[in-house]
Design a protein around this motif. Structure first.
Motif, PDB file in Angstrom:
ATOM      1  N   LEU A  60       4.544  -2.830  42.068  1.00 52.42           N
ATOM      2  CA  LEU A  60       4.450  -1.361  42.095  1.00 52.42           C
ATOM      3  C   LEU A  60       5.506  -0.825  43.056  1.00 52.42           C
ATOM      4  N   SER A  61       6.712  -1.315  42.922  1.00 51.70           N
ATOM      5  CA  SER A  61       7.735  -1.034  43.926  1.00 51.70           C
ATOM      6  C   SER A  61       8.483   0.272  43.707  1.00 51.70           C
ATOM      7  N   LYS A  62       8.560   0.740  42.446  1.00 49.24           N
ATOM      8  CA  LYS A  62       9.365   1.928  42.137  1.00 49.24           C
ATOM      9  C   LYS A  62       8.465   3.138  41.864  1.00 49.24           C
ATOM     10  N   PRO A  63       8.938   4.352  42.167  1.00 48.59           N
ATOM     11  CA  PRO A  63       8.158   5.549  41.835  1.00 48.59           C
ATOM     12  C   PRO A  63       7.788   5.565  40.344  1.00 48.59           C
ATOM     13  N   GLY A  64       6.526   5.819  40.073  1.00 47.82           N
ATOM     14  CA  GLY A  64       6.038   5.831  38.701  1.00 47.82           C
ATOM     15  C   GLY A  64       5.381   4.543  38.269  1.00 47.82           C
ATOM     16  N   ASP A  65       5.601   3.438  39.004  1.00 44.83           N
ATOM     17  CA  ASP A  65       4.910   2.187  38.680  1.00 44.83           C
ATOM     18  C   ASP A  65       3.415   2.355  38.912  1.00 44.83           C
ATOM     19  N   TYR A  66       2.621   1.831  37.993  1.00 45.99           N
ATOM     20  CA  TYR A  66       1.170   1.996  38.127  1.00 45.99           C
ATOM     21  C   TYR A  66       0.440   0.776  37.579  1.00 45.99           C
ATOM     22  N   VAL A  67      -0.802   0.652  38.006  1.00 47.94           N
ATOM     23  CA  VAL A  67      -1.730  -0.333  37.470  1.00 47.94           C
ATOM     24  C   VAL A  67      -3.088   0.345  37.358  1.00 47.94           C
ATOM     25  N   THR A  68      -3.872  -0.039  36.358  1.00 45.12           N
ATOM     26  CA  THR A  68      -5.189   0.545  36.174  1.00 45.12           C
ATOM     27  C   THR A  68      -6.250  -0.547  36.250  1.00 45.12           C
ATOM     28  N   GLY A  69      -7.478  -0.133  36.395  1.00 42.72           N
ATOM     29  CA  GLY A  69      -8.596  -1.073  36.405  1.00 42.72           C
ATOM     30  C   GLY A  69      -9.902  -0.318  36.451  1.00 42.72           C
ATOM     31  N   GLU A  70     -10.980  -1.085  36.619  1.00 47.94           N
ATOM     32  CA  GLU A  70     -12.312  -0.486  36.747  1.00 47.94           C
ATOM     33  C   GLU A  70     -13.042  -1.207  37.861  1.00 47.94           C
ATOM     34  N   LEU A  71     -13.613  -0.444  38.760  1.00 42.52           N
ATOM     35  CA  LEU A  71     -14.325  -0.982  39.908  1.00 42.52           C
ATOM     36  C   LEU A  71     -15.740  -0.434  39.914  1.00 42.52           C
ATOM     37  N   ALA A  72     -16.711  -1.302  39.664  1.00 43.61           N
ATOM     38  CA  ALA A  72     -18.122  -0.915  39.652  1.00 43.61           C
ATOM     39  C   ALA A  72     -18.362   0.314  38.776  1.00 43.61           C
ATOM     40  N   GLY A  73     -17.733   0.332  37.604  1.00 42.54           N
ATOM     41  CA  GLY A  73     -17.918   1.421  36.658  1.00 42.54           C
ATOM     42  C   GLY A  73     -16.978   2.588  36.820  1.00 42.54           C
ATOM     43  N   ARG A  80       2.656   4.406  42.445  1.00 41.49           N
ATOM     44  CA  ARG A  80       3.647   4.686  43.482  1.00 41.49           C
ATOM     45  C   ARG A  80       4.202   6.084  43.233  1.00 41.49           C
ATOM     46  N   GLY A  81       4.030   6.971  44.202  1.00 45.86           N
ATOM     47  CA  GLY A  81       4.471   8.350  44.054  1.00 45.86           C
ATOM     48  C   GLY A  81       5.965   8.517  44.215  1.00 45.86           C
ATOM     49  N   GLN A  82       6.449   9.708  43.893  1.00 46.98           N
ATOM     50  CA  GLN A  82       7.872  10.006  44.075  1.00 46.98           C
ATOM     51  C   GLN A  82       8.280   9.936  45.540  1.00 46.98           C
ATOM     52  N   ASP A  83       7.294  10.096  46.422  1.00 50.50           N
ATOM     53  CA  ASP A  83       7.562   9.997  47.859  1.00 50.50           C
ATOM     54  C   ASP A  83       7.507   8.561  48.365  1.00 50.50           C
ATOM     55  N   GLY A  84       7.288   7.603  47.465  1.00 44.77           N
ATOM     56  CA  GLY A  84       7.228   6.195  47.838  1.00 44.77           C
ATOM     57  C   GLY A  84       5.861   5.725  48.283  1.00 44.77           C
ATOM     58  N   GLY A 103      -3.690  -0.372  31.398  1.00 46.95           N
ATOM     59  CA  GLY A 103      -2.833  -1.501  31.723  1.00 46.95           C
ATOM     60  C   GLY A 103      -1.937  -1.267  32.926  1.00 46.95           C
ATOM     61  N   ARG A 104      -0.733  -1.814  32.860  1.00 44.09           N
ATOM     62  CA  ARG A 104       0.281  -1.629  33.899  1.00 44.09           C
ATOM     63  C   ARG A 104       1.544  -1.089  33.243  1.00 44.09           C
ATOM     64  N   GLY A 105       2.346  -0.371  34.013  1.00 49.07           N
ATOM     65  CA  GLY A 105       3.585   0.156  33.463  1.00 49.07           C
ATOM     66  C   GLY A 105       4.264   1.085  34.439  1.00 49.07           C
ATOM     67  N   SER A 106       5.095   1.971  33.898  1.00 46.33           N
ATOM     68  CA  SER A 106       5.785   2.970  34.697  1.00 46.33           C
ATOM     69  C   SER A 106       5.785   4.283  33.928  1.00 46.33           C
ATOM     70  N   THR A 107       5.610   5.395  34.641  1.00 41.83           N
ATOM     71  CA  THR A 107       5.526   6.695  33.991  1.00 41.83           C
ATOM     72  C   THR A 107       6.020   7.771  34.945  1.00 41.83           C
ATOM     73  N   ARG A 108       6.499   8.877  34.387  1.00 40.71           N
ATOM     74  CA  ARG A 108       6.894  10.000  35.229  1.00 40.71           C
ATOM     75  C   ARG A 108       5.717  10.907  35.556  1.00 40.71           C
ATOM     76  N   ALA A 109       4.698  10.873  34.710  1.00 42.11           N
ATOM     77  CA  ALA A 109       3.525  11.726  34.900  1.00 42.11           C
ATOM     78  C   ALA A 109       2.343  11.056  34.211  1.00 42.11           C
ATOM     79  N   ARG A 148      -9.619   5.225  48.281  1.00 40.52           N
ATOM     80  CA  ARG A 148      -8.925   4.536  49.374  1.00 40.52           C
ATOM     81  C   ARG A 148      -8.093   3.376  48.835  1.00 40.52           C
ATOM     82  N   CYS A 149      -6.892   3.261  49.356  1.00 41.53           N
ATOM     83  CA  CYS A 149      -5.947   2.238  48.910  1.00 41.53           C
ATOM     84  C   CYS A 149      -5.170   1.741  50.125  1.00 41.53           C
ATOM     85  N   GLU A 150      -5.076   0.434  50.297  1.00 38.55           N
ATOM     86  CA  GLU A 150      -4.341  -0.132  51.426  1.00 38.55           C
ATOM     87  C   GLU A 150      -3.536  -1.347  50.987  1.00 38.55           C
ATOM     88  N   GLU A 151      -2.424  -1.581  51.664  1.00 39.02           N
ATOM     89  CA  GLU A 151      -1.606  -2.771  51.465  1.00 39.02           C
ATOM     90  C   GLU A 151      -1.795  -3.696  52.661  1.00 39.02           C
TER      91      GLU A 151
END
Length: 382
Positions: A60-73, A80-84, A103-109, A148-151
């Motif tokens: 998820l290194s570039k702006p627009g990179d994304y991943v999706t999932g489901e957590l406990a429903g 990754r936002g345009q601000d990094g 899934g995973r991919g890259s998008t502008r919006a 909440r999201c942390e690296e």
């Protein structure tokens, strides 16, 4: 020891099971794996409250990179936002509540596939067609709920719990223990998602012990696995681990000659890290692979499966060929693990199944049971 576990109380069963010291311990009771009620307790007390790993930050290194999932429903997006900045948010449209990305991919919006309401990468609403005649509508009122999201050392975690301790604090002892491996120095080269017909804990426990390697993996890595060299120390509150030694028959499992961080036997030591509740990492000096697990009912598990190489190897002429061979091996190992763990779940569902005593090589399984019991029993005590 055979008994009818179909109508048992799984939380009470686990409490009784974990009350014994390790020297007398048995595997967890079948009801802990097969009960819908126990699964609901896990979702409420573990997956809604703990940190869940979605993969590597490098994916998820570039702006627009994304991943999706489901957590406990709860469907979620990590983008990754345009601000990094990396953000997690609800993956549910605020209009008629369709899920948004897959899934995973890259998008502008983020564009809803139902009515094309369009969100910025930070979750704010950019626009919505045909809404001008609704006098109460103001796009400034809309923003996808944030999660909440942390690296941490190149891993990306999300949690639904606003009070969860920071990942870096929770896993500080792990970071200290494997500091010489420098997990930031590993690049993910593959990522896949799978669903297997077994309970998530069966697969987690399968990772936590290497006792099964000579038998389950007789066709692949079993011959390289020496039970007498496996070390299974007591676990800690947030994780357990064990180590095995490898030889140079798989060169990229060894520390690269340029690696001066690891000394002596560390240079051929593999850590198998089980970070609660469900991130499982095989970390060698030269490569890594991981599983991140989430239940889909008592009898199915969703798996995030990824891996890659230490950057120490990236400039070697044969690095890619070696890693391609490793990936083929990992795929073959997965076929063997799937067969073994699905057999275990079928056996757990049998009326006459009963748990046997644990080997000293299954210490991590005992610690995992203690962790589970602490979470679900605490909920009952409230």
């Amino acid at each position: 020891m055979a008994r009818d576990h179909i109508d048992s109380d799984p939380i009470a069963d686990l409490a009784a099971n974990t009350a014994l010291p390790f020297e007398q311990a048995r595997a967890m009771p079948p009801s802990v794996y097969t009960s819908q009620a126990f699964l609901e307790a896990e979702l409420a007390e573990i997956f809604r409250k703990e940190w869940y790993c979605v993969g590597r930050a490098g994916a998820l290194s570039k702006p627009g990179d994304y991943v999706t999932g489901e957590l406990a429903g709860q469907p979620f997006i990590v983008a990754r936002g345009q601000d990094g900045q990396l953000r997690a948010m609800s993956n549910v449209c605020l209009h008629r509540m369709s899920t948004l990305l897959e899934g995973r991919g890259s998008t502008r919006a983020i564009v809803c596939p139902y009515h094309a309401w369009t969100y910025n990468l930070d979750g704010t609403l950019r626009g919505a067609p045909a809404m001008t005649l609704n006098g109460g509508f103001d796009k400034r009122d809309y923003c996808l709920p944030q999660i909440r999201c942390e690296e941490w050392l190149g891993w990306v975690f999300v949690t639904l719990n606003p009070e969860a301790a920071p990942v870096a604090e929770r896993l500080a002892q792990v970071g200290d223990m494997v500091a010489g491996y420098d997990m930031l120095n590993y690049t993910e080269t593959f990522f896949e998602e799978h669903v297997w017909d077994t309970n998530w804990k069966v697969l987690a426990e399968n990772f936590m012990e290497s006792y099964h390697l000579p038998v389950c993996h007789a066709g692949t890595i079993g011959g390289l696995s020496k039970l007498e060299e496996m070390v299974c120390p007591p676990g800690l509150p947030a994780f357990n681990y064990h180590t095995i030694l490898k030889d140079d028959s798989l060169r990229i499992a060894m520390a690269h000659p340029s690696n001066t961080r690891l000394k002596g036997e560390e240079r051929r030591t593999t850590f198998l890290l089980a970070l609660y509740p469900s991130l499982l990492i095989t970390l060698t000096p030269g490569y890594f692979w991981y599983l991140s697990l989430h239940p889909r009912g008592p009898g199915q598990v969703h798996i995030r499966f990824g891996g890659g190489m230490s950057d120490d190897y990236k400039d070697d002429a044969d690095a890619q060929a070696n890693f391609a061979a490793l990936k083929t091996l990992l795929d073959e190992v997965n076929v063997e693990d799937r067969g073994c763990t699905e057999k275990v779940y079928r056996g757990l569902c049998a009326q006459l199944s009963a748990p046997g005593h644990l080997s000293h090589l299954e210490r991590p399984n005992y610690d995992f049971a203690q962790y589970l019991n602490a979470r679900v029993s605490a909920a009952r005590a409230k």
